[in-house]
Design a protein around this motif. Structure first.
Motif, PDB file in Angstrom:
ATOM      1  N   ARG A 213       0.868  -1.178   0.000  1.00 24.54           N
ATOM      2  CA  ARG A 213       0.000   0.000   0.000  1.00 24.54           C
ATOM      3  C   ARG A 213       0.901   1.223   0.000  1.00 24.54           C
ATOM      4  N   SER A 214       0.647   2.147  -0.912  1.00 24.02           N
ATOM      5  CA  SER A 214       1.447   3.362  -1.000  1.00 24.02           C
ATOM      6  C   SER A 214       0.625   4.588  -0.650  1.00 24.02           C
ATOM      7  N   VAL A 215       1.297   5.563  -0.067  1.00 22.39           N
ATOM      8  CA  VAL A 215       0.717   6.870   0.185  1.00 22.39           C
ATOM      9  C   VAL A 215       1.498   7.832  -0.702  1.00 22.39           C
ATOM     10  N   TYR A 216       0.807   8.490  -1.596  1.00 20.23           N
ATOM     11  CA  TYR A 216       1.476   9.379  -2.536  1.00 20.23           C
ATOM     12  C   TYR A 216       1.688  10.765  -1.943  1.00 20.23           C
ATOM     13  N   ILE A 217       2.682  11.470  -2.469  1.00 19.75           N
ATOM     14  CA  ILE A 217       3.014  12.798  -1.980  1.00 19.75           C
ATOM     15  C   ILE A 217       1.917  13.761  -2.416  1.00 19.75           C
ATOM     16  N   THR A 218       1.190  14.223  -1.428  1.00 19.89           N
ATOM     17  CA  THR A 218       0.185  15.265  -1.629  1.00 19.89           C
ATOM     18  C   THR A 218       0.304  16.212  -0.454  1.00 19.89           C
ATOM     19  N   GLN A 219      -0.246  17.377  -0.597  1.00 22.25           N
ATOM     20  CA  GLN A 219      -0.213  18.321   0.510  1.00 22.25           C
ATOM     21  C   GLN A 219      -0.911  17.716   1.726  1.00 22.25           C
ATOM     22  N   GLN A 220      -2.005  17.030   1.494  1.00 25.57           N
ATOM     23  CA  GLN A 220      -2.766  16.424   2.594  1.00 25.57           C
ATOM     24  C   GLN A 220      -1.962  15.347   3.319  1.00 25.57           C
ATOM     25  N   SER A 221      -1.263  14.477   2.583  1.00 22.85           N
ATOM     26  CA  SER A 221      -0.513  13.404   3.247  1.00 22.85           C
ATOM     27  C   SER A 221       0.678  13.945   4.025  1.00 22.85           C
ATOM     28  N   VAL A 222       1.322  14.978   3.495  1.00 22.30           N
ATOM     29  CA  VAL A 222       2.457  15.573   4.205  1.00 22.30           C
ATOM     30  C   VAL A 222       1.972  16.262   5.480  1.00 22.30           C
ATOM     31  N   TRP A 223       0.878  17.023   5.389  1.00 26.60           N
ATOM     32  CA  TRP A 223       0.345  17.684   6.581  1.00 26.60           C
ATOM     33  C   TRP A 223      -0.093  16.672   7.625  1.00 26.60           C
ATOM     34  N   ALA A 224      -0.718  15.582   7.186  1.00 29.76           N
ATOM     35  CA  ALA A 224      -1.170  14.539   8.135  1.00 29.76           C
ATOM     36  C   ALA A 224       0.024  13.937   8.866  1.00 29.76           C
ATOM     37  N   ALA A 225       1.111  13.680   8.142  1.00 31.34           N
ATOM     38  CA  ALA A 225       2.309  13.111   8.764  1.00 31.34           C
ATOM     39  C   ALA A 225       2.926  14.091   9.758  1.00 31.34           C
TER      40      ALA A 225
END
Length: 66
Positions: free
Chosen positions: A49-61
């Protein structure tokens, strides 16, 4: 807690506590697409399962580390 938690992949390979398949899989994942933020995989089941680089995924991390 396992003693290998703080060792690098290279250190675990030298100690023969990490399967060579893990290093091959990680190298393949990294080379395949640098647009991924993170990839989680299970060698036994062959799933990933991959999580792609998006503004939302970076902010969540970032928020989860705060």
């Amino acid at each position: 807690m396992r003693l290998t938690n703080n060792l690098s992949c290279a250190e675990m390979a030298v100690l023969n506590v990490q399967s060579d398949r893990v290093n091959v899989r990680v190298a393949a994942e990294a080379a395949d697409n640098l647009k991924r933020f993170a990839t989680y995989f299970d060698l036994e089941s062959g799933t990933a399962r991959s999580v792609y680089i998006t503004q939302q995924s970076v902010w969540a991390a970032l928020k989860s580390k705060a």
